[in-house]
Design a protein around this motif. Sequence first.
Motif, PDB file in Angstrom:
ATOM      1  N   GLY A  70       0.684  -1.331   0.090  1.00  0.00           N
ATOM      2  CA  GLY A  70      -0.002   0.174  -0.078  1.00  0.00           C
ATOM      3  C   GLY A  70       0.762   1.383  -0.184  1.00  0.00           C
ATOM      4  N   PRO A  71       1.817   1.523  -0.859  1.00  0.00           N
ATOM      5  CA  PRO A  71       2.519   2.620  -0.811  1.00  0.00           C
ATOM      6  C   PRO A  71       1.946   3.797  -1.576  1.00  0.00           C
ATOM      7  CG  PRO A  71       3.454   1.309  -2.406  1.00  0.00           C
ATOM      8  CD  PRO A  71       2.220   0.472  -1.866  1.00  0.00           C
ATOM      9  N   THR A  72       2.189   5.017  -1.013  1.00  0.00           N
ATOM     10  CA  THR A  72       1.540   6.008  -1.624  1.00  0.00           C
ATOM     11  C   THR A  72       2.336   6.854  -2.412  1.00  0.00           C
ATOM     12  OG1 THR A  72       2.592   7.573   0.281  1.00  0.00           O
ATOM     13  CG2 THR A  72       0.044   6.507   0.442  1.00  0.00           C
ATOM     14  N   VAL A 105       9.312  -5.777   0.063  1.00  0.00           N
ATOM     15  CA  VAL A 105       9.862  -5.771   1.643  1.00  0.00           C
ATOM     16  C   VAL A 105       8.655  -5.396   2.300  1.00  0.00           C
ATOM     17  CG1 VAL A 105      12.056  -5.145   0.706  1.00  0.00           C
ATOM     18  CG2 VAL A 105      10.619  -3.327   1.110  1.00  0.00           C
ATOM     19  N   SER A 106       7.575  -5.934   2.241  1.00  0.00           N
ATOM     20  CA  SER A 106       6.187  -5.587   3.175  1.00  0.00           C
ATOM     21  C   SER A 106       6.489  -6.234   4.672  1.00  0.00           C
ATOM     22  CB  SER A 106       5.051  -6.525   3.003  1.00  0.00           C
ATOM     23  OG  SER A 106       4.590  -6.115   1.742  1.00  0.00           O
ATOM     24  N   TYR A 164       2.321   5.957   8.814  1.00  0.00           N
ATOM     25  CA  TYR A 164       2.832   6.871   8.114  1.00  0.00           C
ATOM     26  C   TYR A 164       4.066   6.775   7.660  1.00  0.00           C
ATOM     27  CZ  TYR A 164       6.237  10.890   9.136  1.00  0.00           C
ATOM     28  OH  TYR A 164       7.270  11.624   9.141  1.00  0.00           O
ATOM     29  N   PHE A 165       4.921   5.924   8.133  1.00  0.00           N
ATOM     30  CA  PHE A 165       6.247   5.744   7.737  1.00  0.00           C
ATOM     31  C   PHE A 165       6.240   4.529   6.463  1.00  0.00           C
ATOM     32  CE2 PHE A 165       9.435   2.110   7.996  1.00  0.00           C
ATOM     33  CZ  PHE A 165      10.423   2.719   7.591  1.00  0.00           C
ATOM     34  N   GLN A 166       5.272   3.395   6.951  1.00  0.00           N
ATOM     35  CA  GLN A 166       5.329   2.351   5.775  1.00  0.00           C
ATOM     36  C   GLN A 166       4.876   2.798   4.435  1.00  0.00           C
ATOM     37  OE1 GLN A 166       3.003  -0.800   7.668  1.00  0.00           O
ATOM     38  NE2 GLN A 166       4.145  -0.499   9.762  1.00  0.00           N
ATOM     39  N   GLU A 167       3.867   3.563   4.200  1.00  0.00           N
ATOM     40  CA  GLU A 167       3.394   4.051   3.140  1.00  0.00           C
ATOM     41  C   GLU A 167       4.552   4.768   2.364  1.00  0.00           C
ATOM     42  OE1 GLU A 167       0.781   8.110   4.374  1.00  0.00           O
ATOM     43  OE2 GLU A 167      -0.029   6.122   3.971  1.00  0.00           O
ATOM     44  N   ARG A 168       5.633   5.402   2.882  1.00  0.00           N
ATOM     45  CA  ARG A 168       6.632   6.311   2.253  1.00  0.00           C
ATOM     46  C   ARG A 168       7.787   5.275   2.286  1.00  0.00           C
ATOM     47  NH1 ARG A 168       3.283   9.774   4.878  1.00  0.00           N
ATOM     48  NH2 ARG A 168       2.524  11.423   3.377  1.00  0.00           N
ATOM     49  N   PHE A 169       8.109   4.130   2.818  1.00  0.00           N
ATOM     50  CA  PHE A 169       9.204   3.334   2.825  1.00  0.00           C
ATOM     51  C   PHE A 169       9.755   2.845   1.465  1.00  0.00           C
ATOM     52  CE2 PHE A 169      11.376  -0.495   3.367  1.00  0.00           C
ATOM     53  CZ  PHE A 169      12.534  -0.194   4.145  1.00  0.00           C
ATOM     54  N   ALA A 170      11.048   3.161   1.229  1.00  0.00           N
ATOM     55  CA  ALA A 170      11.535   2.395  -0.021  1.00  0.00           C
ATOM     56  C   ALA A 170      12.967   2.083   0.373  1.00  0.00           C
ATOM     57  CB  ALA A 170      11.599   3.680  -0.955  1.00  0.00           C
ATOM     58  N   LEU A 171      13.351   0.970   0.120  1.00  0.00           N
ATOM     59  CA  LEU A 171      14.843   0.337   0.139  1.00  0.00           C
ATOM     60  C   LEU A 171      15.368   0.377  -1.370  1.00  0.00           C
ATOM     61  CD1 LEU A 171      16.765  -1.363   1.778  1.00  0.00           C
ATOM     62  CD2 LEU A 171      15.597  -3.322   0.801  1.00  0.00           C
ATOM     63  N   VAL A 172      16.389   1.215  -1.262  1.00  0.00           N
ATOM     64  CA  VAL A 172      17.138   1.403  -2.582  1.00  0.00           C
ATOM     65  C   VAL A 172      18.508   1.016  -2.671  1.00  0.00           C
ATOM     66  CG1 VAL A 172      15.683   3.586  -3.231  1.00  0.00           C
ATOM     67  CG2 VAL A 172      17.865   3.691  -1.945  1.00  0.00           C
ATOM     68  N   HIS A 173      19.171   1.113  -3.754  1.00  0.00           N
ATOM     69  CA  HIS A 173      20.573   0.575  -3.749  1.00  0.00           C
ATOM     70  C   HIS A 173      21.366   1.463  -3.009  1.00  0.00           C
ATOM     71  CE1 HIS A 173      24.329  -0.252  -5.783  1.00  0.00           C
ATOM     72  NE2 HIS A 173      23.899  -1.295  -6.029  1.00  0.00           N
ATOM     73  N   ASP A 174      22.603   0.904  -2.468  1.00  0.00           N
ATOM     74  CA  ASP A 174      23.387   1.813  -1.772  1.00  0.00           C
ATOM     75  C   ASP A 174      23.917   2.647  -2.414  1.00  0.00           C
ATOM     76  OD1 ASP A 174      23.287  -0.042   0.560  1.00  0.00           O
ATOM     77  OD2 ASP A 174      24.913  -1.348  -0.420  1.00  0.00           O
TER      78      ASP A 174
END
Length: 266
Positions: A134-136, A157-158, A175-185
Amino acid sequence: MGEKAKLIFWQALTPVHPGTGQDSSSVVDLPVAREVATGFPIIPASSLKGVLRDGREDERANRVFGSLESAAELTLTDARVLFLPVRAYAGTFAFLTSPLVLERLRRDQKALGLSPLQAKIPTPGKTEALLGAGPTIVHGGQVILEDIDLEARVGAVSGLAEELGRLVFGNEAGYFQERFALVHDDVFAYFCEMGMEIIARVKLNPDSKTVVKGGLWYEEAIPAETVLSCFAIGSEGFEELERPYLQIGGQASVGRGLLRRLGGGA
C-alpha cells in the motif's frame, strides 16, 4: 551493576546543522558532519552528549556524563542516518534507506546484545525501489524522486517495512510504511550527498540593513523528517535520554536543530 545498551531513534522536526566547525572552502561554506568512509551525514556523539548535559556540573551530571576526574557512566554513539526523506512526485516524499544502512544496524544490535532485525534485507537493483504494501509514493509504476526515477516493486519488502515501522515509529508506523523505500546503496549515497538542504545566510549592517561585504554564506543541513539512530551504553543514566525533544547544532535561535525522540527503540 553490569552495562547494558539501548537503541535510540531521533527524527528531525526542522533542518539540523551538526557542523564541522570549519569552512569547507567550497560552494557550501559550512557542511554537515559526515562519516569518513561512507560520506553519510551524522550527528556526532559529542553534540548529543553536550545538549543532554546542558552545562550541568552537579555530582550526578559528572557521574553520568563524565568529568576531568572520572569517566562517564553513559556512553553515546554518533547518530547515523537511518531513513532519509527525499521529495517524490507522489506521496510528497519517500523515506529512503539501503541494505548497507540496515545491515550495519543489525550488526551493531547483535554486537551490543540487542535483538536484531529479523526480516530479510534484499539487495535492490540500481533502478529499483523495493516497497511495502500500500505505498503512496508510486506513480505510473515508478517511484519518481527529485533526480532519479526508480521501478516500483510493491510488496517486495512488506515484512521489513512493518518491522521497521513498529521498531522506530510505534503507533505512527502507518505514516512511515506507506513512504518506505529500500534502494541500492549507490542511490542512497547519492541522495546523502546531494539531498541535504542548502540554506543561504546573510549578515546585515545594523545601520544600513544591507548585506555586509563577505556577509553571504551557505550552510548545509540534514533535512526535516530525517530519522537517525544511535546507541546508549552504560550502567546507569538512561533516564537522561527520556526527553521528548532536543535542540541541537547551529542556528537554534531560528528554530533549527529540533529533534524529537521516537517512541520505538530497544
